[in-house]
Write a protein that holds these residues in place. Sequence first.
Motif, PDB file in Angstrom:
ATOM      1  N   UNK A 283       0.685  -1.043  -0.208  1.00 34.01           N
ATOM      2  CA  UNK A 283      -0.017   0.090  -0.121  1.00 34.01           C
ATOM      3  C   UNK A 283       0.895   1.379   0.077  1.00 34.01           C
ATOM      4  N   UNK A 284       1.873   1.464   0.683  1.00 27.62           N
ATOM      5  CA  UNK A 284       2.639   2.325   1.038  1.00 27.62           C
ATOM      6  C   UNK A 284       3.496   2.801  -0.190  1.00 27.62           C
ATOM      7  N   UNK A 285       3.978   1.725  -0.979  1.00 30.17           N
ATOM      8  CA  UNK A 285       4.654   1.793  -2.311  1.00 30.17           C
ATOM      9  C   UNK A 285       3.644   2.310  -3.414  1.00 30.17           C
ATOM     10  N   UNK A 286       2.664   1.554  -3.451  1.00 31.83           N
ATOM     11  CA  UNK A 286       1.591   2.005  -4.401  1.00 31.83           C
ATOM     12  C   UNK A 286       0.922   3.219  -4.560  1.00 31.83           C
ATOM     13  N   UNK A 287       1.117   3.910  -3.316  1.00 32.59           N
ATOM     14  CA  UNK A 287       0.780   5.340  -3.443  1.00 32.59           C
ATOM     15  C   UNK A 287       1.758   6.163  -3.860  1.00 32.59           C
ATOM     16  N   UNK A 288       2.953   5.721  -4.085  1.00 30.20           N
ATOM     17  CA  UNK A 288       4.012   6.398  -4.341  1.00 30.20           C
ATOM     18  C   UNK A 288       4.440   5.969  -5.854  1.00 30.20           C
ATOM     19  N   UNK A 289       3.833   5.267  -6.619  1.00 28.00           N
ATOM     20  CA  UNK A 289       3.984   5.087  -7.833  1.00 28.00           C
ATOM     21  C   UNK A 289       5.036   3.705  -8.130  1.00 28.00           C
ATOM     22  N   UNK A 290       5.049   2.988  -6.961  1.00 28.44           N
ATOM     23  CA  UNK A 290       5.923   2.106  -6.869  1.00 28.44           C
ATOM     24  C   UNK A 290       5.468   0.433  -6.695  1.00 28.44           C
ATOM     25  N   UNK A 291       5.897  -0.383  -7.526  1.00 27.31           N
ATOM     26  CA  UNK A 291       5.102  -1.727  -7.383  1.00 27.31           C
ATOM     27  C   UNK A 291       6.126  -2.554  -6.818  1.00 27.31           C
TER      28      UNK A 291
ATOM     29  N   UNK B 202      11.652  -3.244  -6.089  1.00 29.03           N
ATOM     30  CA  UNK B 202      10.781  -2.059  -6.284  1.00 29.03           C
ATOM     31  C   UNK B 202      10.972  -1.612  -7.624  1.00 29.03           C
ATOM     32  N   UNK B 203       9.841  -1.681  -8.345  1.00 33.97           N
ATOM     33  CA  UNK B 203       9.665  -1.255  -9.807  1.00 33.97           C
ATOM     34  C   UNK B 203       9.064   0.012  -9.998  1.00 33.97           C
ATOM     35  N   UNK B 204       9.152   1.132 -10.582  1.00 36.89           N
ATOM     36  CA  UNK B 204       8.418   2.102 -11.089  1.00 36.89           C
ATOM     37  C   UNK B 204       7.140   1.515 -11.889  1.00 36.89           C
ATOM     38  N   UNK B 205       5.789   1.694 -11.303  1.00 38.72           N
ATOM     39  CA  UNK B 205       4.620   1.130 -11.859  1.00 38.72           C
ATOM     40  C   UNK B 205       4.454   1.514 -13.378  1.00 38.72           C
TER      41      UNK B 205
END
Length: 253
Positions: A164-172, A204-207
């Motif tokens: 959730x934290x990562x998705x909120x900043x555009x990270x998968x 961690x990948x950029x979405x």
Amino acid sequence: MARRKKIYEGKAKILYEGPEPGTLVQYFKDDATAFNAQKKDVVDGKGVLNNRLSEFFMTGLNNIGVPTHFIRRLNMREQLVRSCEIIPLEVVVRNFAAGSLSTRLGIEEGTPLPRPIVEYCYKDDKLGDPLVTEEHIAAFGWASQQDMDDILSLALRVNDFLSGVMMAVGIKLVDFKIEIGRVYEGDFQRLVVADEISPDSCRLWDIETGQKLDKDVFRRDLGNLTDAYTEVARRLGVMPKSAQPMSKPTLIN
């Protein structure tokens, strides 16, 4: 400054005796390793970034009721943690196929998994941290069945939080690994998330672009590792948006 007693030194961190009983000081090094330390380098500023990022994640977990060994950050490279007995397992949670899972099962990297997959590896650098099953863990007494139930629950809660934290900043959040420790309080034992949570221990990948923002940058020679970790820190608000990549930081004790 009085010389501190070193308790343990690993590939990326050093543990020193803490200032109070039951505590340790965890020092983050700039050393980068891959392929079971066959590839090594020193990356200026990596330890500072990992210290701040691990503080961010561990504090977040503590705040939602997931127990960790983290107490507080002491300075740019050190944090105060609870002393705990580390269970000799790396707990790996996978949301997308990558790394050894893709290699082992022939699944294209980046393929979404039908559900989070939790794997266990026996912590032994000489053996290459081999994959083990719950049968091995029970047979060799590394953890009880109750421990394994608790470890699985902790791992999935960490996954929910980090995703959730990562998705909120555009990270998968592709995958990550954690370690679990036992903390003893009298006759009572509880399990806590230990070691660190940082781009060293996550994929961690950029979405949008698929750009890698984790240690695969070092493993695969994809660019500057400090730049990648700095980008993660910027997005999470751990560093100011205008901050420049960290190089040869001045330590503050």
